[in-house]
Design a protein around this motif. Structure first.
Motif, PDB file in Angstrom:
ATOM      1  N   TRP A 128       0.847  -1.185   0.000  1.00 47.26           N
ATOM      2  CA  TRP A 128       0.000   0.000   0.000  1.00 47.26           C
ATOM      3  C   TRP A 128       0.887   1.242   0.000  1.00 47.26           C
ATOM      4  CZ3 TRP A 128      -5.440  -0.025   2.371  1.00 47.26           C
ATOM      5  CH2 TRP A 128      -6.063  -1.269   2.168  1.00 47.26           C
ATOM      6  N   LYS A 203     -12.195  -3.261 -10.542  1.00 47.52           N
ATOM      7  CA  LYS A 203     -11.840  -2.295  -9.498  1.00 47.52           C
ATOM      8  C   LYS A 203     -12.943  -2.216  -8.449  1.00 47.52           C
ATOM      9  CE  LYS A 203      -9.721   1.223 -11.041  1.00 47.52           C
ATOM     10  NZ  LYS A 203      -9.413   2.496 -11.755  1.00 47.52           N
ATOM     11  N   LYS A 207     -12.786  -2.991  -4.463  1.00 49.20           N
ATOM     12  CA  LYS A 207     -13.174  -1.960  -3.502  1.00 49.20           C
ATOM     13  C   LYS A 207     -14.186  -2.485  -2.492  1.00 49.20           C
ATOM     14  CE  LYS A 207     -12.340   2.346  -6.003  1.00 49.20           C
ATOM     15  NZ  LYS A 207     -12.960   3.593  -6.495  1.00 49.20           N
ATOM     16  N   VAL A 210     -12.243  -4.706   0.005  1.00 45.54           N
ATOM     17  CA  VAL A 210     -11.343  -3.981   0.907  1.00 45.54           C
ATOM     18  C   VAL A 210     -12.102  -2.982   1.771  1.00 45.54           C
ATOM     19  CG1 VAL A 210      -9.414  -2.351   0.997  1.00 45.54           C
ATOM     20  CG2 VAL A 210      -9.342  -4.277  -0.601  1.00 45.54           C
ATOM     21  N   GLU A 211     -13.022  -2.242   1.157  1.00 50.53           N
ATOM     22  CA  GLU A 211     -13.666  -1.146   1.878  1.00 50.53           C
ATOM     23  C   GLU A 211     -14.903  -1.592   2.655  1.00 50.53           C
ATOM     24  OE1 GLU A 211     -14.253   2.056  -0.881  1.00 50.53           O
ATOM     25  OE2 GLU A 211     -12.087   2.417  -1.104  1.00 50.53           O
ATOM     26  N   THR A 218      -9.185   2.082  -0.420  1.00 46.76           N
ATOM     27  CA  THR A 218      -8.318   1.702  -1.532  1.00 46.76           C
ATOM     28  C   THR A 218      -7.462   2.868  -2.013  1.00 46.76           C
ATOM     29  OG1 THR A 218     -10.146   2.067  -3.090  1.00 46.76           O
ATOM     30  CG2 THR A 218      -9.781  -0.186  -2.317  1.00 46.76           C
ATOM     31  N   MET A 221      -4.306   2.243  -0.801  1.00 45.01           N
ATOM     32  CA  MET A 221      -3.740   1.045  -1.417  1.00 45.01           C
ATOM     33  C   MET A 221      -3.007   1.400  -2.703  1.00 45.01           C
ATOM     34  SD  MET A 221      -5.981  -2.315  -2.434  1.00 45.01           S
ATOM     35  CE  MET A 221      -5.291  -3.943  -2.598  1.00 45.01           C
ATOM     36  N   TRP A 230      -3.041   1.154 -10.350  1.00 50.58           N
ATOM     37  CA  TRP A 230      -4.061   0.135 -10.616  1.00 50.58           C
ATOM     38  C   TRP A 230      -3.653  -0.714 -11.823  1.00 50.58           C
ATOM     39  CZ3 TRP A 230      -8.132  -0.933  -7.485  1.00 50.58           C
ATOM     40  CH2 TRP A 230      -8.458   0.014  -6.510  1.00 50.58           C
TER      41      TRP A 230
END
Length: 339
Positions: A128, A203, A207, A210-211, A218, A221, A230
């Motif tokens: 990250w 993507k 997201k 992770v979120e 992100t 990240m 990305w």
């Protein structure tokens, strides 16, 4: 737009929506504070029979990382290392190879060190760019490609040959890691992982994982949506870096068998079981679209791989345990040991 591309986007969009409903925000960890003068090292080793519990200090993350190792059948002889990554919770909960499968039993008579890092929930095991208020400091690419391998080779007396396997979100991670350090892992197996992260739907899939589930951001990240990171970390776009690596790639179709129905409904009786079943179907269907897109890219640049596209199967552990068994000959070949 081609019909196949539209279908793939639709499948990924559906999977992303499913993840929103399926996953709840969890986890609050501190941010690491790396000491630049303290080198990476194995801090401690506790031996429990053939299982070694290591604490490995990561200079990049400024903390000790637990790493469990199942030693080989014959500990008097050198053995290669098979890294087995868990899914989104990083092996911190019950969603792990240990808790959900008999993978260690299957590998117990094999001449291999089985390496299971613990931690990295919600991190996708990548580096990250910023510390995250919820997920702390994540420099997993650095840890796996630079810090950990030489320490394990020295402590375990290993042969220096490595293989790598991952499932679900870590099915993406193992491809990213292989591309980050070509040649470090001679063979790589990705089970039900979505290799696309830079296109809009891929993507969004990342997201939500992770979120929504892990509570991270992100932007910490890879940066904002227009950041070149990305693209730089997308396994499909960077597939050329997989040339020379033995690859096993698998996914199901999302169509359930009766055992899937029984698993989900017994795990969570009532309406929640039915919801979980539907989500397992939708998520695997989306992953299946990603995996076919990876195959198309690898085929277009003449990189061979072994594929297993099951006509049935949802997103859960029995399928990944079967995939481990099926991919073992390829993993063993990369590590230079008999299957």
């Amino acid at each position: 737009m081609k019909l196949s591309a539209l279908r793939n986007r639709t499948a990924l969009r559906t999977a992303a929506v499913a993840l929103t409903a399926a996953l709840s925000v969890a986890l609050a960890t501190g941010t690491g504070s790396a000491d630049p003068d303290k080198p990476s090292a194995i801090s401690s080793i506790q031996k429990d029979g053939r299982t070694w519990h290591l604490k490995v200090y990561s200079a990049a993350m400024g903390q000790d990382i637990p790493v469990d190792v199942q030693r080989p059948a014959d500990e008097s002889q050198s053995a290669p290392n098979l890294y087995m990554l868990n899914g989104l919770d990083g092996g911190l909960g019950t969603a792990s190879w240990n808790a959900q499968t008999n993978a260690l039993g299957f590998l117990a008579d094999k001449q291999v060190n089985v390496i299971q890092p613990i931690g990295g929930r919600g991190s996708y095991y990548t580096d990250w760019i910023k510390d995250d208020p919820q997920l702390g400091r994540n420099k997993w690419t650095t840890f796996f490609t630079q810090e950990l391998p030489p320490l394990l080779d020295a402590a375990l007396g290993s042969t220096g040959l490595n293989a790598l396997a991952g499932l679900s979100t870590s099915g993406t991670s193992v491809l990213q890691l292989a591309e980050a350090q070509p040649g470090l892992w001679k063979s790589v197996a990705a089970y039900s992982g979505c290799a696309q992260i830079a296109d809009p739907m891929g993507k969004q899939f990342l997201k939500f994982a992770v979120e929504t589930w892990a509570g991270g951001k992100t932007e910490n990240m890879y940066g904002p949506d227009n950041s070149p990171l990305w693209t730089a970390n997308d396994p499909v776009i960077n597939a050329e870096k997989l040339r020379g690596t033995q690859l096993y790639i698998s996914s199901g179709s999302g169509i359930p068998l009766m055992k899937d129905v029984e698993y989900y409904t017994k795990s969570a009786p009532g309406p929640q079981g039915d919801i979980n079943l539907a989500l397992g179907m939708i998520i695997e269907g989306g992953v299946n679209a990603c995996t076919h897109n990876l195959k198309d890219k690898l085929d277009s640049i003449n990189i061979p791989a072994t594929y297993q596209f099951d006509p049935v199967g949802t997103h859960y552990w029995p399928y990944w345990e079967t995939a481990l068994h099926d991919s073992w000959p390829l993993l063993a070949s990369g590590m230079g040991i008999p299957a």
